[in-house]
Design an enzyme around this catalytic site. Structure first.
Site, short mmCIF file in Angstrom:
data_model
loop_
_atom_site.label_atom_id
_atom_site.label_comp_id
_atom_site.label_asym_id
_atom_site.label_seq_id
_atom_site.Cartn_x
_atom_site.Cartn_y
_atom_site.Cartn_z
N THR A 195 0.89 -1.17 0.00
CA THR A 195 0.00 0.00 0.00
C THR A 195 0.92 1.21 0.00
O THR A 195 1.70 1.38 0.89
CB THR A 195 -0.88 -0.03 1.24
N ASN A 403 3.03 -10.06 8.12
CA ASN A 403 1.84 -10.19 7.30
C ASN A 403 0.95 -11.36 7.70
O ASN A 403 -0.23 -11.39 7.35
CB ASN A 403 2.23 -10.29 5.82
#
Length: 408
Positions: A195, A403
């Site tokens: 992102t 993650n």
């Protein structure tokens, strides 16, 4: 590989409010547990603006609202940003919420809503906590100088470990023009324009269509030449505002200093792109790949990005393993024009492959070289004059850990 213009100078103490007429702010409104999560960048006057966005077919509500705002007259005076929640895949309510952020900011600044861009970053698929944003936006107090800029740059971060800021000044028409930028990005990074969010401010006088052309050209050579993990986000965008308060003659491609301005913009975007790559989730080192001798510059950049994006190259870098075979394999599957028997590869300054065949080298020396925080790989495919650069990072155990537990 970057053209050198002596008139371009990097500014120490750089910040997004360095150009004339810009102010910034950031605060904690409660989206995140403790850290700042709401940011605002403002120009004193409406600025000509341009944006480049993710190519992901799934695009978050803030991108749609920002695109629609820019389409009105290609101007922008403020950008409101929240972190901790991406407002992506949130349906009609997400769009309404992004518009509400836009209107609240417009009311705060007493400007038209279409002059406000909106950006969000964070967890996908969760609706924005609008009660906290409605509380926080009216409390934003943009200021010039370093304090507001630091607050802004820290408020847009998610898994980033450091804020990312840079600024340059250049003489144009006897006027000092400043270009500054800040960005966030650490994981889910494989822009086609991760992102990844980038915000650029400048006091240069330049029309929006030419600004967009300049931005697009430098994004391809900077943000679009980095990769952390191969994932392209739903929220990526780079926005630039040019308010003209430096009072230079309006820049166009026919202006004698056009190339100097574009190069200054490239310096800002390249700096930010490299900072993002270096700050990849769990990363321990920055990897730069330089490709020469490609059919053209575009093919060179694609080869470079394929190499730096290879999970096997990235893990070899993490393990300090001079495994040139992984580099050559990535060059081969890049889909670009190559002849394996013409390829040359260097790790640092050490040649390891020439004419497609291995060369003798010291494993111990290259292992030591690969322990450095920044490493360079060079590839010459000997097919033309094309040149390109790409940046990435190693792939580590920590990336998996970060993650695997991102939402918790």
């Amino acid at each position: 590989m970057t053209t050198v213009y002596p008139s371009i100078k990097k500014i120490s103490g750089n910040n997004i409010a360095s150009p004339i007429g810009f102010k910034a702010a950031g605060l904690h409104c409660g989206i995140k547990h403790k850290k700042n999560d709401l940011a605002l960048l403002v120009s004193e006057v409406p600025a000509n603006a341009a944006g480049v966005y993710t190519t992901n077919a799934v695009q978050a509500a803030p991108l749609k609202v920002t695109k629609e705002a820019l389409a009105v007259e290609q101007k922008m005076q403020a950008i409101i940003v929240n972190s901790g929640n991406a407002n992506a895949c949130t349906g009609k309510q997400g769009y309404v919420d992004a518009q509400t952020m836009q209107h609240l900011t417009a009311n705060l600044l007493n400007i038209e809503p279409h002059l406000v861009g909106v950006a969000s970053t964070g967890v996908i698929g969760e609706k924005l906590p609008m009660d906290r944003l409605k509380y926080g936006i009216p409390k934003l107090e943009p200021v010039a100088g370093l304090k507001g800029s630091i607050d802004f740059s820290q408020s847009i971060l998610t898994t980033d470990t450091v804020s990312k800021n840079t600024a340059y000044k250049v003489d144009i028409d006897g006027k000092t023009v400043t270009v500054a930028g800040t960005a966030k990005g650490s994981g889910m990074i494989h822009p086609n324009m991760a992102t990844m969010l980038g915000f650029i401010s400048t006091d240069a006088a330049i029309e929006s269509d030419h600004l967009h052309g300049a931005l697009k050209s430098v994004v391809d050579r900077s943000f679009n030449s980095i990769t952390v993990d191969g994932d392209t986000s739903t929220n990526d965008m780079v926005l630039v505002m040019a308010n003209g308060l430096a009072e230079n003659e309006t820049l166009t491609p026919s202006h004698p200093d056009w190339k100097v301005f574009v190069q200054t913009l490239l310096h800002v975007c390249e700096d930010l792109g490299k900072m993002i790559a270096k700050d990849g989730e769990g990363a321990t080192k920055l990897i730069e790949v330089e490709v020469n001798g490609a059919k053209n510059d575009e093919e060179a950049r694609k080869i470079a990005k394929t190499v730096v994006g290879s999970p096997l190259v990235k893990t070899a870098a993490f393990g300090c393993d001079a495994n040139w075979g992984r580099i050559l394999a990535a060059v081969g599957y890049s889909g670009m024009t190559i002849d394996p028997e013409e390829v040359e590869i260097l790790i640092g300054s050490t040649p390891v492959v020439r004419e497609g065949e291995p060369l003798a080298f010291s494993e111990d020396e290259l292992t030591e070289y690969l322990k450095q925080p920044e490493i360079k790989l060079k590839v010459n495919v000997n097919q033309g004059d094309g040149k390109g650069l790409a940046w990435g990072c190693d792939l580590t155990y920590d990336y998996v850990q970060i993650n695997a537990s991102y939402r918790t």
